[in-house]
Design a protein around this motif. Structure first.
Motif, PDB file in Angstrom:
ATOM      1  N   THR A 136       0.829  -1.209   0.000  1.00  0.00           N
ATOM      2  CA  THR A 136       0.000   0.000   0.000  1.00  0.00           C
ATOM      3  C   THR A 136       0.865   1.261   0.000  1.00  0.00           C
ATOM      4  OG1 THR A 136      -1.636  -1.246   1.291  1.00  0.00           O
ATOM      5  CG2 THR A 136      -2.046   1.088   1.011  1.00  0.00           C
ATOM      6  N   ASN A 137       1.755   1.341  -0.967  1.00  0.00           N
ATOM      7  CA  ASN A 137       2.516   2.572  -1.184  1.00  0.00           C
ATOM      8  C   ASN A 137       1.788   3.378  -2.250  1.00  0.00           C
ATOM      9  OD1 ASN A 137       4.573   4.570  -1.459  1.00  0.00           O
ATOM     10  ND2 ASN A 137       5.360   3.452  -3.235  1.00  0.00           N
ATOM     11  N   ASP A 138       1.044   4.389  -1.821  1.00  0.00           N
ATOM     12  CA  ASP A 138       0.264   5.183  -2.766  1.00  0.00           C
ATOM     13  C   ASP A 138       0.948   6.507  -3.101  1.00  0.00           C
ATOM     14  OD1 ASP A 138      -0.054   6.531  -0.413  1.00  0.00           O
ATOM     15  OD2 ASP A 138      -2.244   6.486  -0.389  1.00  0.00           O
ATOM     16  N   ASP A 139       2.283   6.523  -2.966  1.00  0.00           N
ATOM     17  CA  ASP A 139       3.056   7.720  -3.316  1.00  0.00           C
ATOM     18  C   ASP A 139       3.949   7.407  -4.521  1.00  0.00           C
ATOM     19  OD1 ASP A 139       3.765  10.406  -2.935  1.00  0.00           O
ATOM     20  OD2 ASP A 139       5.547   9.866  -1.786  1.00  0.00           O
ATOM     21  N   ASP A 140       3.412   6.646  -5.460  1.00  0.00           N
ATOM     22  CA  ASP A 140       4.189   6.170  -6.607  1.00  0.00           C
ATOM     23  C   ASP A 140       4.106   7.129  -7.793  1.00  0.00           C
ATOM     24  OD1 ASP A 140       1.442   5.509  -6.876  1.00  0.00           O
ATOM     25  OD2 ASP A 140       1.916   4.025  -8.414  1.00  0.00           O
ATOM     26  N   HIS A 141       4.119   8.434  -7.519  1.00  0.00           N
ATOM     27  CA  HIS A 141       4.009   9.415  -8.598  1.00  0.00           C
ATOM     28  C   HIS A 141       5.273   9.393  -9.468  1.00  0.00           C
ATOM     29  CE1 HIS A 141       6.719  12.069  -6.358  1.00  0.00           C
ATOM     30  NE2 HIS A 141       5.994  11.785  -5.281  1.00  0.00           N
ATOM     31  N   LEU A 142       5.247  10.145 -10.554  1.00  0.00           N
ATOM     32  CA  LEU A 142       6.310  10.036 -11.556  1.00  0.00           C
ATOM     33  C   LEU A 142       7.665  10.527 -11.068  1.00  0.00           C
ATOM     34  CD1 LEU A 142       4.365  11.049 -14.799  1.00  0.00           C
ATOM     35  CD2 LEU A 142       5.184   8.773 -14.152  1.00  0.00           C
ATOM     36  N   ARG A 143       7.709  11.398 -10.071  1.00  0.00           N
ATOM     37  CA  ARG A 143       9.011  11.812  -9.529  1.00  0.00           C
ATOM     38  C   ARG A 143       9.648  10.697  -8.700  1.00  0.00           C
ATOM     39  NH1 ARG A 143      10.867  16.616 -10.527  1.00  0.00           N
ATOM     40  NH2 ARG A 143       9.493  18.377 -10.944  1.00  0.00           N
ATOM     41  N   ASN A 144       8.842   9.748  -8.276  1.00  0.00           N
ATOM     42  CA  ASN A 144       9.380   8.631  -7.496  1.00  0.00           C
ATOM     43  C   ASN A 144       9.737   7.430  -8.365  1.00  0.00           C
ATOM     44  OD1 ASN A 144       9.472   9.901  -5.057  1.00  0.00           O
ATOM     45  ND2 ASN A 144       7.510   9.120  -4.322  1.00  0.00           N
ATOM     46  N   HIS A 145       9.832   7.668  -9.657  1.00  0.00           N
ATOM     47  CA  HIS A 145      10.391   6.688 -10.590  1.00  0.00           C
ATOM     48  C   HIS A 145      11.526   7.394 -11.319  1.00  0.00           C
ATOM     49  CE1 HIS A 145       7.160   3.691 -10.152  1.00  0.00           C
ATOM     50  NE2 HIS A 145       6.368   4.736 -10.023  1.00  0.00           N
ATOM     51  N   GLY A 146      12.721   6.816 -11.271  1.00  0.00           N
ATOM     52  CA  GLY A 146      13.879   7.487 -11.853  1.00  0.00           C
ATOM     53  C   GLY A 146      14.587   6.637 -12.890  1.00  0.00           C
ATOM     54  N   PHE A 147      15.396   7.316 -13.714  1.00  0.00           N
ATOM     55  CA  PHE A 147      16.176   6.662 -14.762  1.00  0.00           C
ATOM     56  C   PHE A 147      17.599   7.205 -14.715  1.00  0.00           C
ATOM     57  CE2 PHE A 147      11.777   6.594 -15.928  1.00  0.00           C
ATOM     58  CZ  PHE A 147      11.573   5.364 -16.534  1.00  0.00           C
ATOM     59  N   LEU A 148      18.571   6.328 -14.931  1.00  0.00           N
ATOM     60  CA  LEU A 148      19.980   6.699 -14.929  1.00  0.00           C
ATOM     61  C   LEU A 148      20.593   6.424 -16.297  1.00  0.00           C
ATOM     62  CD1 LEU A 148      21.081   5.132 -11.508  1.00  0.00           C
ATOM     63  CD2 LEU A 148      20.551   7.539 -11.960  1.00  0.00           C
ATOM     64  N   TYR A 149      21.462   7.325 -16.743  1.00  0.00           N
ATOM     65  CA  TYR A 149      22.146   7.161 -18.026  1.00  0.00           C
ATOM     66  C   TYR A 149      23.371   6.278 -17.827  1.00  0.00           C
ATOM     67  CZ  TYR A 149      24.143   8.449 -22.551  1.00  0.00           C
ATOM     68  OH  TYR A 149      24.649   8.422 -23.820  1.00  0.00           O
ATOM     69  N   ASP A 150      23.505   5.221 -18.642  1.00  0.00           N
ATOM     70  CA  ASP A 150      24.608   4.271 -18.458  1.00  0.00           C
ATOM     71  C   ASP A 150      25.703   4.399 -19.512  1.00  0.00           C
ATOM     72  OD1 ASP A 150      23.515   3.164 -20.746  1.00  0.00           O
ATOM     73  OD2 ASP A 150      23.047   1.218 -19.858  1.00  0.00           O
ATOM     74  N   GLY A 151      25.672   5.472 -20.285  1.00  0.00           N
ATOM     75  CA  GLY A 151      26.672   5.680 -21.329  1.00  0.00           C
ATOM     76  C   GLY A 151      26.145   5.400 -22.715  1.00  0.00           C
ATOM     77  N   ASP A 152      25.118   4.569 -22.804  1.00  0.00           N
ATOM     78  CA  ASP A 152      24.508   4.239 -24.094  1.00  0.00           C
ATOM     79  C   ASP A 152      23.026   4.594 -24.146  1.00  0.00           C
ATOM     80  OD1 ASP A 152      26.836   3.005 -25.310  1.00  0.00           O
ATOM     81  OD2 ASP A 152      26.541   1.363 -23.889  1.00  0.00           O
ATOM     82  N   GLY A 153      22.384   4.601 -23.011  1.00  0.00           N
ATOM     83  CA  GLY A 153      20.952   4.871 -22.930  1.00  0.00           C
ATOM     84  C   GLY A 153      20.550   4.922 -21.468  1.00  0.00           C
ATOM     85  N   TRP A 154      19.291   4.604 -21.206  1.00  0.00           N
ATOM     86  CA  TRP A 154      18.750   4.818 -19.866  1.00  0.00           C
ATOM     87  C   TRP A 154      18.298   3.519 -19.220  1.00  0.00           C
ATOM     88  CZ3 TRP A 154      18.913   9.672 -17.657  1.00  0.00           C
ATOM     89  CH2 TRP A 154      19.332  10.699 -18.524  1.00  0.00           C
ATOM     90  N   ARG A 155      18.610   3.388 -17.932  1.00  0.00           N
ATOM     91  CA  ARG A 155      18.210   2.253 -17.108  1.00  0.00           C
ATOM     92  C   ARG A 155      17.283   2.738 -15.995  1.00  0.00           C
ATOM     93  NH1 ARG A 155      21.213  -2.130 -16.167  1.00  0.00           N
ATOM     94  NH2 ARG A 155      19.201  -2.803 -15.308  1.00  0.00           N
ATOM     95  N   LEU A 156      16.440   1.847 -15.532  1.00  0.00           N
ATOM     96  CA  LEU A 156      15.632   2.142 -14.357  1.00  0.00           C
ATOM     97  C   LEU A 156      16.568   2.335 -13.165  1.00  0.00           C
ATOM     98  CD1 LEU A 156      12.521   2.240 -13.989  1.00  0.00           C
ATOM     99  CD2 LEU A 156      12.657  -0.117 -13.153  1.00  0.00           C
ATOM    100  N   SER A 157      16.381   3.405 -12.420  1.00  0.00           N
ATOM    101  CA  SER A 157      17.232   3.639 -11.252  1.00  0.00           C
ATOM    102  C   SER A 157      16.862   2.663 -10.142  1.00  0.00           C
ATOM    103  CB  SER A 157      17.054   5.072 -10.739  1.00  0.00           C
ATOM    104  OG  SER A 157      15.860   5.180  -9.973  1.00  0.00           O
TER     105      SER A 157
END
Length: 413
Positions: free
Chosen positions: A303-324
């Motif tokens: 019951t984590n209802d604070d899953d807004h878009l700022r709480n999902h992140g992506f990291l650049y790995d040199g070639d593209g983006w990975r889920l943080s």
């Protein structure tokens, strides 16, 4: 009309490099920004986009000027580098009777900001510009006891005094709503989160227990820590956008930025949209789609209802983006039986049920059978492990009983 111009830097292997010029315009009825990459930056083989969606490098030229879409004061990738919540709260108190503008928030954010961007008035090097007349404090280090005490006092005063400037330096650059500050453990950058005055339960301990539970479920969780100093709880999480070599900074983009979404429209998006981001920009798509589905299921189970878009992140790995790695997951006790997440779950919209999540399995390249197996495994781990995780975090019996409502979906599976 106010117009403010700043150079935007990107931290590359050699350090901060000027990438282009950002111009922020504040008119009576509207705010907008423009950005242009520098010619030298575009010629670099190691160039990285300031914003992978709104400010793409592909096909760009030094003659091209980007402008924010209507309703956006600044580009999402740049806004990610500015504070929100707690950081803004500190800046408001530092500035007294003047409300900080979007430009203030960006230019005054210090060296602890998330990701690899920096700002400055000239192309020579980044420089923090603060409207309260006091710049950065390089080389200053404060122990957790000092930061915890400062965070507590900052919530009780109307204006930050000189003794609270240390917190402004360490905490005003960071996003999120809770009191927090940047710190170090054995040379590695961490974030310390403190108790808030309005807390009605031991939130630091609950977040620690929940993140440990997520790790037990096989989710990608950073290193965690906890201290209680002079009766103050401090929850700590290792930064995933920094390394012990403080010159190395990993570019970060929030889900909000990757979807070019506005804060006011967050509830219109769903996990399928985040999956589409991974398909378009990802470098390990299958792995990250599986991780994203597990996070969706875990949010339902706890019951984590604070899953807004700022709480999902992506990291650049040199070639593209990975889920943080995972962050900011805290259960919220509720009285009713019907639960909803901020983001859409599956065919039944935002309804936080495992049936709804499993029905959306194809969005994550999973068959229904695979999704059912993943869900059953996570539900079993959560149902059998949440009370143990809470006890190990020294949460008392009354609060454990109170949080039992958060785990109904897991226990019913």
């Amino acid at each position: 009309m106010a117009v403010i111009e700043t150079y935007v830097f990107v931290h590359l292997a050699e350090g901060p490099v000027p990438a282009g010029i950002l111009t922020m315009t504040d008119e009576q009825r509207t705010q907008f920004s423009t950005f242009a990459y520098g010619r030298r930056y575009l010629e670099r083989p190691d160039r990285i986009p300031v914003d992978p969606v709104a400010l793409p490098l592909t096909g760009g030229s030094a003659d091209q000027t980007f402008r924010t879409e209507e309703g956006f004061a600044v580009f999402g990738g740049i806004r990610d580098a500015a504070p929100d919540g707690w950081g803004q709260y500190l800046m408001y108190k530092a500035m007294g009777d003047r409300t900080p503008t979007e430009a203030d928030l960006i230019l005054a954010s210090g060296d602890y900001r998330v990701g690899a961007l920096a700002f400055g008035p000239t192309p020579a090097q980044p420089k923090r510009i603060t409207p309260w007349g006091e710049g950065d404090a390089p080389g200053e280090h404060f122990n957790l006891a000092e930061l915890a005490e400062a965070a507590e006092r900052a919530q009780k005063v109307d204006l930050l005094d000189e003794n609270l400037r240390k917190l402004l330096t360490a905490g005003s650059s960071l996003g999120g709503a809770r009191p927090k500050a940047a710190t170090e453990i054995d040379g590695q950058p961490w974030i310390a989160k403190f108790q808030a005055q309005k807390d009605t339960f031991p939130e630091c301990r609950v977040e620690l227990a929940t993140m440990r539970l997520a790790k037990d479920c096989g989710l990608d969780v950073p290193a965690l820590g906890f201290e209680n100093i002079l009766g103050r709880d401090i929850y700590m999480i290792e930064r995933f956008d920094r390394s012990m070599n403080k010159q190395h900074r990993t570019p970060f983009a929030s889900g909000l930025t990757m979807l070019a979404a506005h804060e006011s429209e967050v509830s219109q998006y769903n996990y399928r949209d985040l999956a589409a981001v991974l398909r378009q920009h990802g470098t390990m798509v299958k792995t990250d789609l599986n991780e994203l589905f597990k996070r969706l299921v875990f949010n339902i189970l706890v019951t984590n209802d604070d899953d807004h878009l700022r709480n999902h992140g992506f990291l650049y790995d040199g070639d593209g983006w990975r889920l943080s790695p995972l962050y900011d997951v805290v259960p919220k006790p509720q009285i009713g039986f019907e639960r909803r997440l901020v983001l859409g779950v599956g065919p039944q919209g935002r309804d936080a049920t495992l049936v709804n999540a499993i029905a959306g399995a194809p969005d994550f390249d999973l068959s229904l059978e695979e999704a059912e197996a993943v869900t059953a495994e996570l539900a079993g781990t959560v149902a059998n492990g949440w009370e143990k995780a809470f006890r190990e975090a020294s949460i008392n019996a009354a609060d454990i009983a109170r949080f039992a409502t958060c785990f109904r979906e897991a226990q019913a599976s």
